[in-house]
Design a protein around this motif. Structure first.
Motif, short mmCIF file in Angstrom:
data_model
loop_
_atom_site.label_atom_id
_atom_site.label_comp_id
_atom_site.label_asym_id
_atom_site.label_seq_id
_atom_site.Cartn_x
_atom_site.Cartn_y
_atom_site.Cartn_z
N ILE A 1 0.83 -1.21 0.00
CA ILE A 1 0.00 0.00 0.00
C ILE A 1 0.87 1.26 0.00
O ILE A 1 0.59 2.22 -0.73
CB ILE A 1 -0.97 -0.02 1.21
CG1 ILE A 1 -2.04 -1.07 0.98
CG2 ILE A 1 -1.61 1.35 1.42
CD1 ILE A 1 -2.94 -1.30 2.17
N CYS A 2 1.96 1.27 0.80
CA CYS A 2 2.85 2.43 0.83
C CYS A 2 3.52 2.67 -0.53
O CYS A 2 3.63 3.82 -0.99
CB CYS A 2 3.91 2.26 1.91
SG CYS A 2 3.26 2.37 3.58
N ILE A 3 3.95 1.60 -1.17
CA ILE A 3 4.59 1.73 -2.48
C ILE A 3 3.59 2.27 -3.51
O ILE A 3 3.93 3.14 -4.32
CB ILE A 3 5.18 0.38 -2.93
CG1 ILE A 3 6.39 0.03 -2.07
CG2 ILE A 3 5.55 0.40 -4.41
CD1 ILE A 3 6.93 -1.34 -2.29
N LEU B 1 1.64 9.40 -5.87
CA LEU B 1 2.10 10.77 -5.62
C LEU B 1 3.17 11.20 -6.63
O LEU B 1 3.22 12.36 -7.04
CB LEU B 1 2.62 10.91 -4.19
CG LEU B 1 1.57 10.80 -3.09
CD1 LEU B 1 2.23 10.85 -1.73
CD2 LEU B 1 0.52 11.88 -3.22
N PHE B 2 4.03 10.27 -7.04
CA PHE B 2 5.05 10.57 -8.04
C PHE B 2 4.41 10.84 -9.40
O PHE B 2 4.83 11.75 -10.13
CB PHE B 2 6.04 9.41 -8.13
CG PHE B 2 7.14 9.64 -9.13
CD1 PHE B 2 8.16 10.53 -8.86
CD2 PHE B 2 7.13 8.96 -10.33
CE1 PHE B 2 9.16 10.74 -9.79
CE2 PHE B 2 8.12 9.17 -11.27
CZ PHE B 2 9.15 10.06 -10.99
N ILE B 3 3.38 10.07 -9.74
CA ILE B 3 2.72 10.24 -11.04
C ILE B 3 2.02 11.58 -11.12
O ILE B 3 2.07 12.27 -12.15
CB ILE B 3 1.73 9.07 -11.29
CG1 ILE B 3 2.52 7.79 -11.56
CG2 ILE B 3 0.79 9.37 -12.45
CD1 ILE B 3 1.67 6.55 -11.63
N ASP C 1 4.32 17.57 -4.54
CA ASP C 1 5.50 18.15 -3.91
C ASP C 1 5.53 17.74 -2.44
O ASP C 1 4.71 18.18 -1.65
CB ASP C 1 5.47 19.67 -4.05
CG ASP C 1 6.77 20.30 -3.60
OD1 ASP C 1 7.77 19.57 -3.49
OD2 ASP C 1 6.78 21.53 -3.38
N LEU C 2 6.48 16.88 -2.07
CA LEU C 2 6.58 16.39 -0.69
C LEU C 2 7.25 17.39 0.24
O LEU C 2 7.28 17.17 1.45
CB LEU C 2 7.36 15.07 -0.66
CG LEU C 2 6.68 13.88 -1.33
CD1 LEU C 2 7.61 12.69 -1.32
CD2 LEU C 2 5.39 13.55 -0.62
#
Length: 96
Positions: A74-76, A82-84, A88-89
């Protein structure tokens, strides 16, 4: 005046093919084979009881590797999403 009378249903003496002759249980009952070992299946009245039973079942579960694996997957997937979307982290980290 035979056309006003209702037909009676036929009755058959049916016994299920794989039914135990000892008479243990109901042959027409459909239940999962692990229902006897879980607390979350059955008559749960109310939301609080359901949540407490689910948490107790999770705590007493012996297979912790599967739970960790699901959390990692789930984390991956969340990080990939979020990357797709080009999230902005840096908003989670304090600025110096």
């Amino acid at each position: 005046m035979g056309f006003l009378k209702l037909r009676k249903n036929k009755k058959f003496s049916y016994t299920p093919r794989h039914f135990d002759d000892k008479g243990e249980g109901n042959p027409f009952e459909i239940k999962h084979k692990f229902d006897d070992y879980r607390k979350t299946v059955g008559d749960n009245k109310g939301l609080k009881t359901k949540i407490n039973n689910a948490l107790d079942d999770l705590k007493n579960n012996q297979d912790n590797a599967a739970n960790r694996r699901i959390i990692i997957i789930i984390c991956i997937l969340i990080l990939a999403f979020l990357f797709i979307i080009d999230f902005d982290l840096s908003i989670f980290f304090p600025k110096k």
